[in-house]
Scaffold this motif. Structure first.
Motif, short mmCIF file in Angstrom:
data_model
loop_
_atom_site.label_atom_id
_atom_site.label_comp_id
_atom_site.label_asym_id
_atom_site.label_seq_id
_atom_site.Cartn_x
_atom_site.Cartn_y
_atom_site.Cartn_z
N GLY A 6 -2.02 -5.41 1.19
CA GLY A 6 -2.71 -4.26 0.64
C GLY A 6 -1.76 -3.08 0.47
N ALA A 7 -2.32 -1.91 0.19
CA ALA A 7 -1.52 -0.70 0.00
C ALA A 7 -1.14 -0.14 1.36
CB ALA A 7 -2.31 0.34 -0.79
N THR A 8 0.14 -0.17 1.65
CA THR A 8 0.62 0.35 2.93
C THR A 8 2.06 0.80 2.79
OG1 THR A 8 0.90 -0.09 5.29
CG2 THR A 8 1.32 -1.93 3.81
N ASP A 78 -0.31 6.14 8.04
CA ASP A 78 -0.22 5.41 6.77
C ASP A 78 -1.16 6.02 5.73
OD1 ASP A 78 1.02 3.33 5.35
OD2 ASP A 78 -0.75 2.07 5.57
N VAL A 79 -2.34 6.43 6.15
CA VAL A 79 -3.31 7.04 5.22
C VAL A 79 -2.69 8.27 4.56
CG1 VAL A 79 -5.46 8.36 5.17
CG2 VAL A 79 -5.40 6.14 6.27
N GLN A 80 -2.01 9.09 5.34
CA GLN A 80 -1.39 10.29 4.79
C GLN A 80 -0.36 9.93 3.73
OE1 GLN A 80 0.12 12.90 7.83
NE2 GLN A 80 -1.79 12.89 8.96
N ARG A 81 0.42 8.90 3.98
CA ARG A 81 1.47 8.50 3.04
C ARG A 81 0.91 7.83 1.79
NH1 ARG A 81 5.46 6.00 7.57
NH2 ARG A 81 6.18 7.96 8.42
N VAL A 82 -0.11 7.00 1.96
CA VAL A 82 -0.63 6.21 0.84
C VAL A 82 -1.65 7.00 0.03
CG1 VAL A 82 -1.90 4.11 0.20
CG2 VAL A 82 -0.16 4.03 1.99
N TRP A 83 -2.63 7.63 0.70
CA TRP A 83 -3.73 8.28 -0.02
C TRP A 83 -3.70 9.80 0.07
CZ3 TRP A 83 -5.07 3.78 2.86
CH2 TRP A 83 -5.29 2.67 2.05
N GLY A 84 -2.79 10.37 0.83
CA GLY A 84 -2.65 11.81 0.88
C GLY A 84 -3.34 12.45 2.08
N LYS A 85 -2.97 13.70 2.32
CA LYS A 85 -3.47 14.42 3.49
C LYS A 85 -4.94 14.79 3.39
CE LYS A 85 1.01 16.04 4.84
NZ LYS A 85 1.83 17.07 5.40
N GLY A 86 -5.53 14.68 2.19
CA GLY A 86 -6.95 15.01 2.02
C GLY A 86 -7.89 13.88 2.38
N HIS A 87 -7.37 12.69 2.65
CA HIS A 87 -8.22 11.55 3.01
C HIS A 87 -8.87 11.82 4.36
CE1 HIS A 87 -9.34 7.47 4.19
NE2 HIS A 87 -9.29 7.18 2.89
N ALA A 90 -6.97 10.86 7.41
CA ALA A 90 -5.78 11.70 7.61
C ALA A 90 -6.17 13.05 8.21
CB ALA A 90 -5.04 11.90 6.28
N LEU A 91 -7.32 13.57 7.84
CA LEU A 91 -7.76 14.86 8.37
C LEU A 91 -7.95 14.79 9.88
CD1 LEU A 91 -10.30 15.90 5.61
CD2 LEU A 91 -7.99 16.78 5.97
N GLY A 92 -8.49 13.70 10.37
CA GLY A 92 -8.65 13.52 11.81
C GLY A 92 -7.32 13.50 12.52
N ALA A 93 -6.31 12.88 11.91
CA ALA A 93 -4.98 12.82 12.51
C ALA A 93 -4.36 14.21 12.58
CB ALA A 93 -4.07 11.88 11.71
N GLN A 94 -4.58 15.01 11.55
CA GLN A 94 -4.02 16.36 11.54
C GLN A 94 -4.63 17.20 12.66
OE1 GLN A 94 -4.78 17.71 7.58
NE2 GLN A 94 -3.28 16.34 6.68
N GLU A 95 -5.92 17.05 12.89
CA GLU A 95 -6.60 17.79 13.97
C GLU A 95 -6.03 17.38 15.33
OE1 GLU A 95 -8.70 20.34 13.75
OE2 GLU A 95 -8.36 20.22 11.60
#
Length: 100
Positions: A6-8, A78-87, A90-95
């Motif tokens: 998949g996309a990774t 990986d979500v931040q890199r593949v789909w961006g910081k708005g996913h 990814a938002l949970g990881a930033q918090e």
């Protein structure tokens, strides 16, 4: 040749040995965890991470929870890199990164 990963953006590693035999050698609880894992863990990788977590926690169940934590962290990165910081993932990881 396309893979089924998949996309990774996570690194792919060249396989050595026999993946199914390596998987069959894993302890039953770790095999069960691997079959439910979101990421495509190699038997050697999951065995190494589990052994480290087991040394740290001393409890197989806590070590499996540590593998869950590691996997969530890898997915968030990986979500931040593949789909961006708005996913949403990814938002949970930033918090969590901002927390003291």
């Amino acid at each position: 040749m396309r893979s089924n990963r998949g996309a990774t953006s996570l690194r792919a590693r060249k396989r050595s040995g026999t993946p199914m035999r390596d998987f069959d050698k894993l302890p039953p609880k770790l095999r069960a965890w691997t079959t439910q894992a979101v990421l495509p863990w190699r038997a050697k990788s999951v065995e190494r991470a589990f052994a480290k977590a087991l040394r740290s926690t001393g409890c197989p169940d806590q070590a499996l929870r540590e593998l869950d934590r590691i996997q969530r962290k890898l997915i968030a990165r990986d979500v931040q890199r593949v789909w961006g910081k708005g996913h949403p993932a990814a938002l949970g990881a930033q918090e969590r990164q901002r927390a003291p």
